[in-house]
Design a protein around this motif. Structure first.
Motif, mmCIF file in Angstrom:
data_model
loop_
_atom_site.group_PDB
_atom_site.id
_atom_site.type_symbol
_atom_site.label_atom_id
_atom_site.label_comp_id
_atom_site.label_asym_id
_atom_site.label_seq_id
_atom_site.Cartn_x
_atom_site.Cartn_y
_atom_site.Cartn_z
ATOM 1 N N THR A 60 0.829 -1.203 0.000
ATOM 2 C CA THR A 60 0.000 0.000 0.000
ATOM 3 C C THR A 60 0.866 1.256 0.000
ATOM 4 O O THR A 60 0.646 2.184 -0.786
ATOM 5 N N ALA A 61 1.863 1.264 0.852
ATOM 6 C CA ALA A 61 2.740 2.434 0.939
ATOM 7 C C ALA A 61 3.433 2.688 -0.388
ATOM 8 O O ALA A 61 3.502 3.824 -0.865
ATOM 9 N N GLU A 62 3.905 1.621 -1.025
ATOM 10 C CA GLU A 62 4.572 1.790 -2.311
ATOM 11 C C GLU A 62 3.589 2.225 -3.383
ATOM 12 O O GLU A 62 3.920 3.003 -4.270
ATOM 13 N N SER A 63 2.350 1.704 -3.283
ATOM 14 C CA SER A 63 1.350 2.052 -4.292
ATOM 15 C C SER A 63 0.959 3.519 -4.207
ATOM 16 O O SER A 63 0.558 4.117 -5.199
ATOM 17 N N PHE A 64 1.053 4.096 -3.013
ATOM 18 C CA PHE A 64 0.803 5.531 -2.889
ATOM 19 C C PHE A 64 2.060 6.334 -3.173
ATOM 20 O O PHE A 64 2.005 7.418 -3.741
ATOM 21 N N GLY A 65 3.168 5.766 -2.767
ATOM 22 C CA GLY A 65 4.427 6.503 -2.883
ATOM 23 C C GLY A 65 4.849 6.764 -4.309
ATOM 24 O O GLY A 65 5.249 7.879 -4.647
ATOM 25 N N GLU A 66 4.706 5.766 -5.151
ATOM 26 C CA GLU A 66 5.201 5.929 -6.528
ATOM 27 C C GLU A 66 4.425 7.002 -7.288
ATOM 28 O O GLU A 66 5.026 7.937 -7.820
ATOM 29 N N THR A 72 3.962 15.259 -7.258
ATOM 30 C CA THR A 72 4.759 16.407 -6.830
ATOM 31 C C THR A 72 5.174 17.239 -8.029
ATOM 32 O O THR A 72 5.230 18.464 -7.961
ATOM 33 N N LEU A 73 5.467 16.550 -9.127
ATOM 34 C CA LEU A 73 5.905 17.258 -10.321
ATOM 35 C C LEU A 73 4.736 17.940 -11.017
ATOM 36 O O LEU A 73 4.907 18.863 -11.792
ATOM 37 N N ASN A 74 3.531 17.463 -10.722
ATOM 38 C CA ASN A 74 2.355 18.018 -11.388
ATOM 39 C C ASN A 74 2.015 19.380 -10.775
ATOM 40 O O ASN A 74 1.975 19.527 -9.566
ATOM 41 N N VAL A 75 1.762 20.343 -11.637
ATOM 42 C CA VAL A 75 1.524 21.694 -11.142
ATOM 43 C C VAL A 75 0.067 21.888 -10.729
ATOM 44 O O VAL A 75 -0.256 22.789 -9.989
ATOM 45 N N SER A 284 -11.226 10.365 -5.235
ATOM 46 C CA SER A 284 -11.516 11.404 -6.226
ATOM 47 C C SER A 284 -10.253 12.193 -6.575
ATOM 48 O O SER A 284 -10.036 12.564 -7.721
ATOM 49 N N VAL A 285 -9.393 12.428 -5.566
ATOM 50 C CA VAL A 285 -8.131 13.124 -5.847
ATOM 51 C C VAL A 285 -7.291 12.314 -6.829
ATOM 52 O O VAL A 285 -6.780 12.830 -7.820
ATOM 53 N N ILE A 286 -7.187 11.022 -6.548
ATOM 54 C CA ILE A 286 -6.348 10.148 -7.372
ATOM 55 C C ILE A 286 -6.900 10.069 -8.786
ATOM 56 O O ILE A 286 -6.164 10.128 -9.764
ATOM 57 N N GLU A 287 -8.221 9.956 -8.891
ATOM 58 C CA GLU A 287 -8.818 9.853 -10.221
ATOM 59 C C GLU A 287 -8.656 11.143 -11.015
ATOM 60 O O GLU A 287 -8.381 11.120 -12.203
ATOM 61 N N LYS A 288 -8.825 12.268 -10.328
ATOM 62 C CA LYS A 288 -8.710 13.547 -11.033
ATOM 63 C C LYS A 288 -7.300 13.771 -11.545
ATOM 64 O O LYS A 288 -7.094 14.481 -12.528
ATOM 65 N N GLN A 289 -6.313 13.182 -10.884
ATOM 66 C CA GLN A 289 -4.933 13.330 -11.336
ATOM 67 C C GLN A 289 -4.600 12.331 -12.436
ATOM 68 O O GLN A 289 -3.484 12.297 -12.929
ATOM 69 N N GLY A 290 -5.586 11.512 -12.782
ATOM 70 C CA GLY A 290 -5.350 10.542 -13.841
ATOM 71 C C GLY A 290 -4.454 9.393 -13.403
ATOM 72 O O GLY A 290 -3.780 8.788 -14.220
ATOM 73 N N LEU A 291 -4.457 9.114 -12.111
ATOM 74 C CA LEU A 291 -3.634 8.013 -11.616
ATOM 75 C C LEU A 291 -4.535 6.828 -11.299
ATOM 76 O O LEU A 291 -5.751 6.954 -11.235
ATOM 77 N N ASP A 292 -3.908 5.689 -11.080
ATOM 78 C CA ASP A 292 -4.698 4.493 -10.842
ATOM 79 C C ASP A 292 -4.120 3.757 -9.641
ATOM 80 O O ASP A 292 -3.061 3.150 -9.726
#
Lengths: 384, 600
Positions: A60-66, A72-75, A284-292
């Motif tokens: 879980t930690a790695e799945s969030f960490g990566e 962070t790079l996303n503005v 919702s945060v994760i989805e809006k950032q286009g992450l999975d």
């Protein structure tokens, strides 16, 4: 029929059995077929279960960490829905998981009972009921009379007309809320004097500020209201959050209305609702950032944060302080504090989790390190 | 009203700063004020700054009045006929130097057609917005800004002829490229900069295609035949120096072949290349840890007891040896004296560096990559005329980075190579693509620069036509030989007994916090333990008090310092770092106790 299902209650979750039952009745399956379906479901269910010794916490930690490093790079950390700013991306995620008391941008989503969503006018009316309106907004001018120690306000007649307020109405509200003041109507507005009288100028100044902030209408803390269409239903988005008061309005649908303030939810609706809102908000945060990120990681995190009955964040004051092992706590942050406190009460470390065993260089009790061999020894006889 | 500062010092106020600044500039242009004066007005702070100090970066610009350049056509004609020169233009108020703050007040046009009434200045040429290194990138107006930055940075890392007297120098980390060439596609800056005196690359024949997956992800393929013929070869120099230091009591270091009695004597084999004076001969082939300069130092501590003992006279060995993992030939030896009057011996080792897998190459457009494979000439793809490329570059590097300049240099390079001319690739002023295509057609090639090529392994014709041409490639100073590193066992730290850090000292490769997490996530528990066994120790733990016991080597049994030898004491395996942690916790006046239990 029921007897077939009863056999499986131990192996399958009630929800799965229920859905099989439903579908079987629809398709009119024979009991032999139902058994086949259930057997297959059991097999699949077993496959989907996590095996013992799987390092779910670290995964879980790695799945969030990566993806976190990418975020962070996303503005795009802030998004605006027509004048309303919403914190998104990494800052919002940190806010949720750190369990901050107040979100940076509190947003409330107010759903209305069907009777009030019919036309725009009624919705707008409700919205204006929710929005906080202070006396300051209705006044065009405030002045302090130093000699008399009084404050004089000038009413904005145009605004009064727009909102449909009468002088009498305002005066009643003011006398109701400002109990320590004497309020007289003047030509253009009101004159306020402290009942006890005052010579101190700063006291008069404070009085002026208090008068300004007097709420004439609406709910405290709600600075913005914005009726918007969401999933084909009209909802009122509110900048600022005050769930407790909003739910008391009779027009509001208390089953659907929610806020992004996790602590407010926990206080008003209870810890289970808070768990749900943690899941929804982070998803919702994760989805809006286009992450999975797999939802099970989020579920685990939400469970961890709420399992104690209170919301605790992933911080040294939160779930880290709940850890059993002294060494595990000390290895996270402020090791001296943990070690000294542990020594004061003579804590014992059972070395049951990962990090302590890494420190001592012993096999961690996970994966290949978990199972031990149990041999049944035959005693005494040399011939064995 | 605005405050006026001259060289950061407040001097007074003016009523109308805009008019004041304008008037001062007028005076400067009329030579009534110093040419090195710059004035600017900051309307945010409402302050006027006059600058006269040294060390401001200033640059020349053509003055514009009413949307017309002051450098008229007539003046240009006069310049051409040498009636006027640069100094005259400055004296006549046609060109002036601006510093950074005055630039903030001006509106500068890049190009003459762009001029409008609001403009105050005009660039002398559009290229002047670029610096020296950046203006040496050909066709750079066809590339993105980030690529220009990368291209400029890479040029500074390229191998070439860094100094003509390199044989006289003792620079650390010096590289010399064999047979450096002048680029075919040049910019005006190459001439100004005298690039032909210090070139830093070679013209490669390049094919843009993939090759068996060995040039994926920015790697490139090099032709083995080209390398055998001397392409991209370089020499690496490393100087070693030894000084005869003087110590108290008249003792000194001595350069010479060490005696066999010397403390720390290596082996005879290590000193075999030294001559009688203890210095190696030139052109000796040396391998790692061969002695270059034999040296002995006086004994370290002369205690009152040792002074008379035999051991006191034994000198310590302190020879200079070739670094671990390096080899080469001795290039020069120098015997001299340093500033303090000590004898100084320097030896320079020269190592030939042929391109190998992992060496870094780059074009001048930020398109860097490492060699993925060296292909024998027989297996290289070839054109109808039998030409094989020197380098194969992957086309996947182009679309994402949008380095059109890379493609244009290739085309221009091809035209230049075929016609035997250098091509002008100056930014904003290069030979246009259409012209290149025309010339290529005239030279009898396909105008788009592609050629039919054949698979060198099977001989089959490639379905696609391959974009081939010539490009200036740079060999960068990062070569695998400098970075390759591995270790099985070696030196450890005194405190933690863990391996030391760093390649130069033969240190370990760290398996860090996050890497550890990966092993945990895979459930590879026993592998993780083994990987962290580098500081494994056995400690004795007293069952009675739970503290560390010790092993009594006199009585040949473990014993606890507190409870004595008649208690149960068990050996326990743990990392030395953990033992250290326990000891450090003890120093905090906290007693950590270990309770032992049978595992099964």
């Amino acid at each position: 029929m029921t007897s077939i299902y009863d056999k499986y209650t131990e192996d399958l979750s009630a929800k799965v059995i229920e859905s099989v039952k439903e579908e079987a009745e629809k398709q009119k399956l024979s009991s032999a077929d139902v058994k086949k379906v259930l057997d297959r479901a059991k097999e699949e269910y077993k496959k989907a279960m996590i095996s013992p010794g799987e390092a779910i916490g670290i995964v879980t930690a790695e799945s969030f960490g990566e993806p976190g490093t990418q975020m962070t790079l996303n503005v795009f950390h802030f998004a605006g829905v027509a004048e309303m700013q919403v914190t998104e991306g990494l800052p919002r995620l940190i806010e949720i998981f750190d369990a901050r008391k107040e979100p940076q941008t509190p947003i409330m989503e107010v759903h209305l009972k069907p009777a009030y969503t019919k036309d725009e006018k009624t919705i707008k009316k409700v919205a204006s009921l929710i929005k906080e309106m202070t006396f300051n907004e209705l006044s065009s001018e405030f002045s302090i009379n130093i000699i008399k120690g009084s404050v004089e306000s000038v009413l904005d007649n145009k605004k009064m007309k727009d909102y449909g307020f009468t002088r009498k109405y305002i005066s009643n509200i003011l006398t109701d809320q400002l109990k320590n003041m004497e309020i007289r109507e003047s030509k253009r507005g009101f004159i306020f004097v402290l009942k006890e009288g005052s010579e101190n100028l700063s006291e008069v100044y404070r009085m002026k500020e208090k008068i300004k902030d007097t709420i004439i209408r609406g709910i405290k803390g709600i600075a913005q209201v914005l009726p918007t269409l969401k999933n084909n239903k009209m909802v009122i988005l509110c900048g600022g959050s005050n769930l407790k008061e909003v739910l008391q309005l009779e027009q509001v649908d208390e089953n659907k209305t929610k806020t992004n303030n996790i602590f407010e939810i926990a206080n008003v609706l209870g810890i289970e609702a808070a768990r749900q809102i943690i899941i929804e908000e982070s998803l919702s945060v994760i989805e809006k950032q286009g992450l999975d990120i797999d939802i099970r990681h989020i579920l685990l995190l939400a469970d961890l944060m709420t399992s104690s009955g209170k919301i605790s964040g992933i911080t040294r004051g939160g779930i880290m302080s709940e850890k059993e092992s002294v060494l595990a706590r000390a290895s996270f942050e402020t090791p001296d504090v943990h070690l000294v406190n542990a020594s004061l009460v003579g804590e014992e470390d059972k070395l049951k989790s990962v990090i302590e065993n890494v420190i001592l260089n012993q096999p961690v009790p996970l994966g290949t390190g978990l199972p031990g061999l149990v041999a049944k020894m035959k005693t005494g006889n040399k011939n064995d | 009203m605005a405050d006026v500062f001259i060289d950061e010092k407040f001097v007074g106020t003016v009523d109308d700063p805009q008019v004041f600044v304008k008037n001062v500039r007028e005076l400067r242009r009329r030579k009534e004020l110093s040419q090195s004066l710059n004035i600017s007005y900051n309307d945010d702070f409402n302050e006027v700054y006059v600058e006269l100090t040294k060390g401001r970066a200033r640059r020349p610009l053509i003055i514009v009045e009413n949307g017309e350049s002051k450098l008229t056509k007539e003046l240009i004609e006069k310049l051409k006929s040498k009636e006027l020169n640069w100094d005259n233009l400055i004296e006549n108020g046609i060109i002036e130097y601006l510093d950074a703050s005055e630039e903030e007040n001006s509106f500068i046009a890049l190009d003459e057609p762009e001029l409008s009434k609001e403009h105050t200045h005009l660039e002398i040429a559009p290229v002047t917005i670029l610096g020296i290194v950046t203006s040496m990138l050909p066709y750079s107006n066809y590339g993105g800004g980030s690529r220009l930055i990368r291209g400029s940075k890479i040029q500074k890392q390229s191998l070439g002829l860094y100094a003509a007297n390199f044989l006289m120098r003792m620079d650390t980390d010096a590289n010399i490229l064999h047979y450096p060439q002048v680029p075919i596609v040049q910019t005006f800056m190459h001439k100004i900069f005298d690039y032909k005196e210090k070139p830093a690359g070679q013209n490669f024949t390049i094919a843009v295609m993939s090759f068996q997956g060995y040039n994926m992800q920015d790697s490139v393929i090099l032709n083995k035949a080209s390398i055998d013929r001397g392409l991209a070869r370089s020499t690496y120099f490393r100087p070693y120096s030894a000084e005869e230091l003087r110590y108290s009591g008249g003792l000194t270091d001595e350069v010479g072949v060490p005696d066999k009695e010397t403390k720390g004597y290596r082996s005879e084999k290590d000193y075999r290349l030294l001559e009688k004076d203890g210095i190696i001969y030139t052109e000796a082939k040396v391998n790692q840890e061969d002695a270059l300069i034999g040296k002995t130092s006086p004994p370290r501590f002369l205690g009152s007891l040792e002074e008379f003992s035999v051991a006191a006279n034994v000198r310590r060995e302190s020879s200079l040896v070739v670094r671990h993992g390096e080899e080469g030939f001795v290039d020069t030896t120098i015997i001299t004296e340093n500033g303090e009057g000590n004898r100084l011996v320097q030896v320079r080792v020269r190592t030939p560096r042929n391109p190998e897998i992992g060496d870094k190459f780059s074009s001048r457009h930020g398109q860097k990559g490492v060699i993925g494979m060296l292909v024998p000439p027989a297996d290289m793809p070839f054109t109808a005329s039998g030409m094989t490329p020197d380098i194969i570059f992957s086309p996947h590097g182009i679309p994402g980075r949008m380095t059109v300049s890379h493609l244009l240099e290739l085309l221009a390079g091809k035209v230049g190579a075929l016609s035997g001319k250098t091509i002008n690739g100056t930014t904003f002023d290069a030979v246009p693509e259409e012209k290149l295509r025309e010339q290529l057609l005239e030279l009898g090639f396909r105008e788009d620069g592609t050629e039919t090529m054949y698979n060198g392994i099977t001989g089959e014709k490639f379905e696609a036509r391959i974009y081939t041409g010539n490009m200036y490639y740079l060999k960068l100073k990062h070569m695998v030989a400098n970075h390759i590193h591995s270790r099985a066992s070696g030196r450890i730290q005194l405190l933690t007994r863990q391996p030391i850090e760093g390649r130069a000292r033969g240190g370990g490769l760290r398996l860090g916090e996050m890497e550890k997490d990966c092993l945990v996530a895979h459930g590879a528990s026993l592998l993780l333990k083994e990987r962290f066994d580098s500081d494994k120790t056995v400690v004795y733990v007293c069952d009675n008090c739970g503290m560390f016991a010790m092993y009594d080597h006199f009585k040949n049994q473990p014993s606890c310092t507190k409870c004595g030898a008649n208690v149960e004491i068990h050996p326990v395996e743990m990392s030395y770092a953990a033992k250290l942690l326990f000891d450090e916790i003890k120093s905090l006046n906290i007693t950590p106790k270990i309770k032992l239990k049978d595992k099964y």
